[in-house]
Design a protein around this motif. Sequence first.
Motif, PDB file in Angstrom:
ATOM      1  N   GLY A  37      36.650 -27.081 -18.106  1.00 53.09           N
ATOM      2  CA  GLY A  37      36.186 -26.268 -16.991  1.00 53.09           C
ATOM      3  C   GLY A  37      34.686 -26.355 -16.888  1.00 53.09           C
ATOM      4  O   GLY A  37      34.038 -26.833 -17.820  1.00 53.09           O
ATOM      5  N   CYS A  41      32.396 -21.100 -17.960  1.00 55.56           N
ATOM      6  CA  CYS A  41      33.583 -20.570 -17.288  1.00 55.56           C
ATOM      7  C   CYS A  41      34.391 -19.668 -18.211  1.00 55.56           C
ATOM      8  O   CYS A  41      35.467 -19.221 -17.863  1.00 55.56           O
ATOM      9  CB  CYS A  41      34.451 -21.703 -16.769  1.00 55.56           C
ATOM     10  SG  CYS A  41      35.273 -22.621 -18.063  1.00 55.56           S
ATOM     11  N   LYS A  43      35.394 -20.512 -21.454  1.00 57.56           N
ATOM     12  CA  LYS A  43      36.278 -21.241 -22.374  1.00 57.56           C
ATOM     13  C   LYS A  43      36.167 -20.703 -23.791  1.00 57.56           C
ATOM     14  O   LYS A  43      37.166 -20.429 -24.450  1.00 57.56           O
ATOM     15  CB  LYS A  43      35.914 -22.743 -22.413  1.00 57.56           C
ATOM     16  CG  LYS A  43      36.032 -23.468 -21.102  1.00 57.56           C
ATOM     17  CD  LYS A  43      35.842 -24.979 -21.286  1.00 57.56           C
ATOM     18  CE  LYS A  43      34.426 -25.398 -21.620  1.00 57.56           C
ATOM     19  NZ  LYS A  43      33.513 -25.406 -20.477  1.00 57.56           N
ATOM     20  N   VAL A 202      42.756 -26.693 -16.575  1.00 55.48           N
ATOM     21  CA  VAL A 202      41.424 -26.631 -15.977  1.00 55.48           C
ATOM     22  C   VAL A 202      41.165 -25.180 -15.576  1.00 55.48           C
ATOM     23  O   VAL A 202      41.969 -24.581 -14.859  1.00 55.48           O
ATOM     24  CB  VAL A 202      41.332 -27.547 -14.735  1.00 55.48           C
ATOM     25  CG1 VAL A 202      39.911 -27.530 -14.164  1.00 55.48           C
ATOM     26  CG2 VAL A 202      41.754 -28.960 -15.081  1.00 55.48           C
ATOM     27  N   THR A 204      38.837 -22.200 -13.718  1.00 58.29           N
ATOM     28  CA  THR A 204      37.902 -22.050 -12.597  1.00 58.29           C
ATOM     29  C   THR A 204      36.559 -21.654 -13.149  1.00 58.29           C
ATOM     30  O   THR A 204      36.436 -21.309 -14.321  1.00 58.29           O
ATOM     31  CB  THR A 204      38.347 -20.923 -11.659  1.00 58.29           C
ATOM     32  OG1 THR A 204      38.307 -19.696 -12.392  1.00 58.29           O
ATOM     33  CG2 THR A 204      39.746 -21.152 -11.130  1.00 58.29           C
ATOM     34  N   LYS A 205      35.515 -21.652 -12.258  1.00 51.30           N
ATOM     35  CA  LYS A 205      34.235 -21.144 -12.748  1.00 51.30           C
ATOM     36  C   LYS A 205      34.343 -19.624 -12.920  1.00 51.30           C
ATOM     37  O   LYS A 205      35.306 -19.005 -12.497  1.00 51.30           O
ATOM     38  CB  LYS A 205      33.090 -21.552 -11.816  1.00 51.30           C
ATOM     39  CG  LYS A 205      33.104 -20.931 -10.454  1.00 51.30           C
ATOM     40  CD  LYS A 205      31.895 -21.447  -9.675  1.00 51.30           C
ATOM     41  CE  LYS A 205      31.892 -20.894  -8.275  1.00 51.30           C
ATOM     42  NZ  LYS A 205      30.836 -21.466  -7.455  1.00 51.30           N
ATOM     43  N   GLY A 208      36.647 -16.928 -15.423  1.00 52.71           N
ATOM     44  CA  GLY A 208      37.606 -18.016 -15.614  1.00 52.71           C
ATOM     45  C   GLY A 208      39.068 -17.581 -15.509  1.00 52.71           C
ATOM     46  O   GLY A 208      39.471 -16.548 -16.024  1.00 52.71           O
ATOM     47  N   HIS A 211      42.971 -22.861 -13.073  1.00 54.90           N
ATOM     48  CA  HIS A 211      42.849 -23.504 -11.773  1.00 54.90           C
ATOM     49  C   HIS A 211      43.948 -24.554 -11.622  1.00 54.90           C
ATOM     50  O   HIS A 211      44.599 -24.655 -10.593  1.00 54.90           O
ATOM     51  CB  HIS A 211      41.475 -24.157 -11.659  1.00 54.90           C
ATOM     52  CG  HIS A 211      41.299 -25.030 -10.460  1.00 54.90           C
ATOM     53  ND1 HIS A 211      40.982 -24.515  -9.226  1.00 54.90           N
ATOM     54  CD2 HIS A 211      41.429 -26.374 -10.303  1.00 54.90           C
ATOM     55  CE1 HIS A 211      40.896 -25.518  -8.355  1.00 54.90           C
ATOM     56  NE2 HIS A 211      41.173 -26.649  -8.985  1.00 54.90           N
ATOM     57  N   ILE A 243      36.788 -29.993 -10.996  1.00 54.05           N
ATOM     58  CA  ILE A 243      35.603 -29.334 -11.548  1.00 54.05           C
ATOM     59  C   ILE A 243      34.434 -29.450 -10.578  1.00 54.05           C
ATOM     60  O   ILE A 243      33.723 -28.473 -10.329  1.00 54.05           O
ATOM     61  CB  ILE A 243      35.263 -29.915 -12.935  1.00 54.05           C
ATOM     62  CG1 ILE A 243      36.382 -29.533 -13.919  1.00 54.05           C
ATOM     63  CG2 ILE A 243      33.917 -29.385 -13.439  1.00 54.05           C
ATOM     64  CD1 ILE A 243      36.258 -30.142 -15.279  1.00 54.05           C
TER      65      ILE A 243
END
Lengths: 256, 276
Positions: A37, A41, A43, A202, A204-205, A208, A211, A243
């Motif tokens: 990501g 975000c 992670k 993945v 999202t920004k 988070g 996505h 991304i």
Amino acid sequence: MVVKLAVRNAGKRYDDLEALKGCSFDVADKTIVSIVGPSGCGKTTLLWSMSGLHSLTSGQVDLDGERITAPRPEIGLVFQEANLLPWRNLMDNILFPFEVKHQTPDMAWITHLMDRVGLTGFEKRMPRELSGGMQQRGAIVRALSLRPQVLLMDEPFGALDAFTREEMNRLVEEIWLETKTTIVFITHSIEEAIFLSDRVIVLTKRPGRVHADYPVNLPRPRSLETMAGREVFDLMNKIKADIYGMSSMRPRSAAE
Amino acid sequence: MTDAIPEFKKTEATKVGITGSALTAGIGSATRKEIAIILAVAVLVIGGLEFVLWAYDVPQYILPRPSLIAAALVKEFPLLLPHLGYSMVSLLSGFTIGAVTGMVMAAIVTQYPLVEKVVTPYILVLVTTPMLALVPLLILRFGFGYTPRIIAVALAVGPMVMINAATGFRRTDSAKLALARSYGASTLQIFWKIRAPMALPMILVGLMIGSIFGLLTTVGAEMVGGGFGLGNRLTTYSSMINMPEFFAVILLLSIIGILIYVIFFLIGKKWASWET
């Protein structure tokens, strides 16, 4: 599919910053799942909540259907940069968890792991006397020495050069093939994620959440040839597009 | 996989480890040639001084010749030995009290940021005030024995150790704390297995500086009052214009200072050389 880890509607807020919001996914037992990501975000926040080190502000993470509220022996953690204790030699670093837990280490297993990652003969070396790759291999041995069922890896190879990184990826796959430890792997490298994983998630920004979720159905052990295939190329571009699509920067057209 | 281990050059890494730390810089392994040069320069400096003082016929009360100082040290040593003992009693007692208090205070205070903010100004006052100035006052209260000296030394050593140890304890590496926590380490285990070893290099720096300050304060306090100790000998010899004996005591004090440095260098090399 047996669900090993279940992330349920996870949310985390630091004061005025919302790092995670409504993040949900499952990790099947004996699989490798990578999380990629955009920067920031959430992670690492997500992984630390999965380890039980940080609490979530909403939602929960379950291990075998049971809510994780504190660090658990079934879960091993590998940090960004090896995180060896510099005042202990390699073997004393690997025995550190046993010392804390007052447990007798399984020396046969540790010796086997040391041999597996090619660190035999380096037991008495201090961390500063080892290369970055060797330090990270030591950290992997430390995490695996307790035979965890789940291994959480937080951008473990981000600080290594490209060749060492590929070598480490092959090592992780080899270890997985032998132990079938469930692995959740956080990375910035899409290539690394695809090479290692059965699934790539993945995010999202910020805040988070999931996505996209791509299965990676490639035969193991994977090789340079596998990675050169059309399927990998397409997947890599799809994830990149995901991304970049979140980026605030305007995508460049060919005319520029 | 296993054949790709980079070769490790031991000498190189060891060198980096020793020369990298402030505590351990200065002394290192010297080659035979380097030793020869060091000795030659020493002979030149001392011999040169001897020659110049002799050639210009410099009076003893200005600066005695090195040979006279050495002779005085040998001759007076049996007389100086008990005084050396008295000074060491003051220094070691004061140092032990000050160092232990300083380390314990540092360990506690750094756990509570508010307490640290409240306490720090007072510690800074103690660090920057020459404790020697308190000696006459302490003598009024405690007499001419060991007590005022030991108190002065402890007051000189304690804050110095505390301020350095606190810097050490404040160096929290969240990843290392997380590592310990992920294995279920208790607060006490985290202190002894993570915080304390991480603080050790700074604690050693504090102990070294503290012991040197302790030596200064010991000698100073002995010069101010009381009839015993090497500082007292300095006042006695200088009042009698016995300059070779006076410098013999100075020489003895510098030897003690160097020994203190060497002891902490060796401790640092053994226990804190991991820090580069």
